[in-house]
Write an enzyme that holds these catalytic residues in place. Structure first.
Site, PDB file in Angstrom:
ATOM      1  N   ARG A 133      81.789   8.616 -55.470  1.00 24.22           N
ATOM      2  CA  ARG A 133      80.887   9.368 -54.587  1.00 24.22           C
ATOM      3  C   ARG A 133      79.432   9.218 -54.995  1.00 24.22           C
ATOM      4  O   ARG A 133      78.561   9.091 -54.135  1.00 24.22           O
ATOM      5  CB  ARG A 133      81.302  10.844 -54.566  1.00 24.22           C
ATOM      6  CG  ARG A 133      80.468  11.734 -53.644  1.00 24.22           C
ATOM      7  CD  ARG A 133      80.174  11.127 -52.290  1.00 24.22           C
ATOM      8  NE  ARG A 133      81.363  10.669 -51.578  1.00 24.22           N
ATOM      9  CZ  ARG A 133      81.348   9.883 -50.521  1.00 24.22           C
ATOM     10  NH1 ARG A 133      80.188   9.426 -50.053  1.00 24.22           N
ATOM     11  NH2 ARG A 133      82.465   9.520 -49.929  1.00 24.22           N
ATOM     12  N   GLU A 181      40.846  12.377 -51.470  1.00 25.09           N
ATOM     13  CA  GLU A 181      41.118  12.417 -50.035  1.00 25.09           C
ATOM     14  C   GLU A 181      39.847  12.774 -49.261  1.00 25.09           C
ATOM     15  O   GLU A 181      39.094  13.671 -49.659  1.00 25.09           O
ATOM     16  CB  GLU A 181      42.203  13.452 -49.751  1.00 25.09           C
ATOM     17  CG  GLU A 181      42.553  13.603 -48.268  1.00 25.09           C
ATOM     18  CD  GLU A 181      43.575  14.688 -48.037  1.00 25.09           C
ATOM     19  OE1 GLU A 181      43.207  15.759 -47.505  1.00 25.09           O
ATOM     20  OE2 GLU A 181      44.753  14.473 -48.405  1.00 25.09           O
ATOM     21  N   LYS A 192      43.278  16.235 -53.333  1.00 26.61           N
ATOM     22  CA  LYS A 192      43.519  16.412 -51.901  1.00 26.61           C
ATOM     23  C   LYS A 192      42.682  17.574 -51.371  1.00 26.61           C
ATOM     24  O   LYS A 192      41.906  18.183 -52.105  1.00 26.61           O
ATOM     25  CB  LYS A 192      45.003  16.619 -51.654  1.00 26.61           C
ATOM     26  CG  LYS A 192      45.849  15.403 -52.054  1.00 26.61           C
ATOM     27  CD  LYS A 192      47.312  15.663 -51.840  1.00 26.61           C
ATOM     28  CE  LYS A 192      47.659  15.787 -50.371  1.00 26.61           C
ATOM     29  NZ  LYS A 192      48.106  14.519 -49.785  1.00 26.61           N
ATOM     30  N   ASP A 233      42.289  10.114 -44.566  1.00 26.39           N
ATOM     31  CA  ASP A 233      43.404  10.907 -44.059  1.00 26.39           C
ATOM     32  C   ASP A 233      43.225  11.341 -42.611  1.00 26.39           C
ATOM     33  O   ASP A 233      42.234  11.988 -42.254  1.00 26.39           O
ATOM     34  CB  ASP A 233      43.577  12.147 -44.950  1.00 26.39           C
ATOM     35  CG  ASP A 233      44.856  12.888 -44.639  1.00 26.39           C
ATOM     36  OD1 ASP A 233      45.917  12.250 -44.602  1.00 26.39           O
ATOM     37  OD2 ASP A 233      44.788  14.119 -44.443  1.00 26.39           O
ATOM     38  N   LYS A 250      56.871  12.646 -51.175  1.00 23.24           N
ATOM     39  CA  LYS A 250      57.760  13.332 -50.237  1.00 23.24           C
ATOM     40  C   LYS A 250      59.167  12.767 -50.383  1.00 23.24           C
ATOM     41  O   LYS A 250      59.690  12.066 -49.520  1.00 23.24           O
ATOM     42  CB  LYS A 250      57.236  13.185 -48.810  1.00 23.24           C
ATOM     43  CG  LYS A 250      55.879  13.863 -48.609  1.00 23.24           C
ATOM     44  CD  LYS A 250      55.324  13.614 -47.222  1.00 23.24           C
ATOM     45  CE  LYS A 250      53.939  14.241 -47.068  1.00 23.24           C
ATOM     46  NZ  LYS A 250      53.330  13.954 -45.751  1.00 23.24           N
TER      47      LYS A 250
END
Length: 285
Positions: A102, A202, A169, A224, A137
């Site tokens: 698995r 950013e 950021k 961005d 992410k």
């Protein structure tokens, strides 16, 4: 960026934790009906089309569970596969094969999906000088595997985590009191702590890009959520003073146009957070 040794430690932790989670005090399904002395052979059957990824990881899983198992690899990581292909054979203790099954499938199905999606983005960028990057992410606890899959698919890794690169950021900038303050504080922090980390900043507007350019020591500017026209203007303003990266909802339909604006990199969280697992099976033979 993290070292190869650090990366391998992350992979080792994933394997150990996944086996702990799945096996616990024993694979009682196998223990109850498969003799300890039984040996067997299984094949990794591909039931989908795409890019295979996780072959080397599977070998590490088998070695962790039972070093006596043998793997015969027929298709290497990064190869294009189709329905019906056999990626490898594994032979050894039947109980050990079942204990490994698995984790091998869960990892390879997801890694192959990520590699396949990454390769599709790489193909869309062909002929440009732009490279595709992943992001943070990722699935908690599986980052090393997902970033590994991006590399297999022909993409490049962004920073691995919060500790191997500075990325200022919007929230960092706002909490610090502005771009220039954030950059200056960061440079002072790096000097005081003796760290050698690259700085990415950013930008949310062309005015912010102009302000960033007043400071030395910025490795890359993250452009961005800009439109195409403003991205081209931003690239012209930056003019090789540092590297450029576009991000923000860029997908298969828009990635080529952003690349044609002249950015060095395009980052996409979709490489790891929006994929459908490749269909794979481990079948006894």
């Amino acid at each position: 960026m993290i070292t190869a040794e650090q990366f391998q430690k992350e992979v080792d932790l994933i394997i150990a934790n996944a086996i702990r989670e799945d096996v616990g005090d024993g694979d009682h399904s196998s223990l109850s009906c498969i003799p300890e002395t039984a040996s067997g052979k299984a094949k990794l059957l591909v039931k989908d089309d795409g890019i295979i990824a996780g072959i080397d990881f599977a070998k590490q899983v088998f070695a962790y569970v039972d070093p006596k198992m043998k793997v015969e690899v027929l298709i290497e990581d990064g190869a294009t596969v189709k329905y019906g292909d056999i990626a490898f054979y594994v032979t050894g203790s039947s109980q050990s094969i079942l204990k490994s099954e698995r984790l091998v499938l869960n990892a390879m199905q997801r890694m192959s999906a990520i590699a396949t999606k990454t390769k599709s983005f790489v193909d869309l960028l062909e002929g440009t000088n732009t490279k595709i990057l992943d992001t943070r992410k990722t699935t908690p606890g599986l980052r090393a595997l997902e970033k590994w899959a991006v590399k297999i698919g022909g993409g490049e890794n962004h920073r691995f985590a919060l500790y191997d690169m500075i990325m200022l950021k919007d929230n960092h900038i706002d909490f610090a009191g502005g771009i220039t303050k954030a950059i200056n504080k960061t440079k002072s922090y790096l000097k005081e702590t003796g760290r050698d980390l690259k700085i990415i900043v950013e930008a949310r507007s062309l005015e912010e890009i102009k302000e960033i350019l007043k400071s030395d020591g910025v490795y890359r500017i993250l452009i961005d959520n800009f439109n195409y026209e403003d991205t081209r203007t931003a690239v012209a303003l930056i003019d090789s003073k540092c590297l450029t990266e576009s991000s923000g909802g860029i997908n298969e339909k828009t990635i080529r146009k952003y690349a044609e604006c002249g950015v060095d990199y395009i980052s996409s969280g979709a490489l790891t957070h929006s994929v459908y697992n490749m269909d794979l099976s481990l079948k006894a033979v």
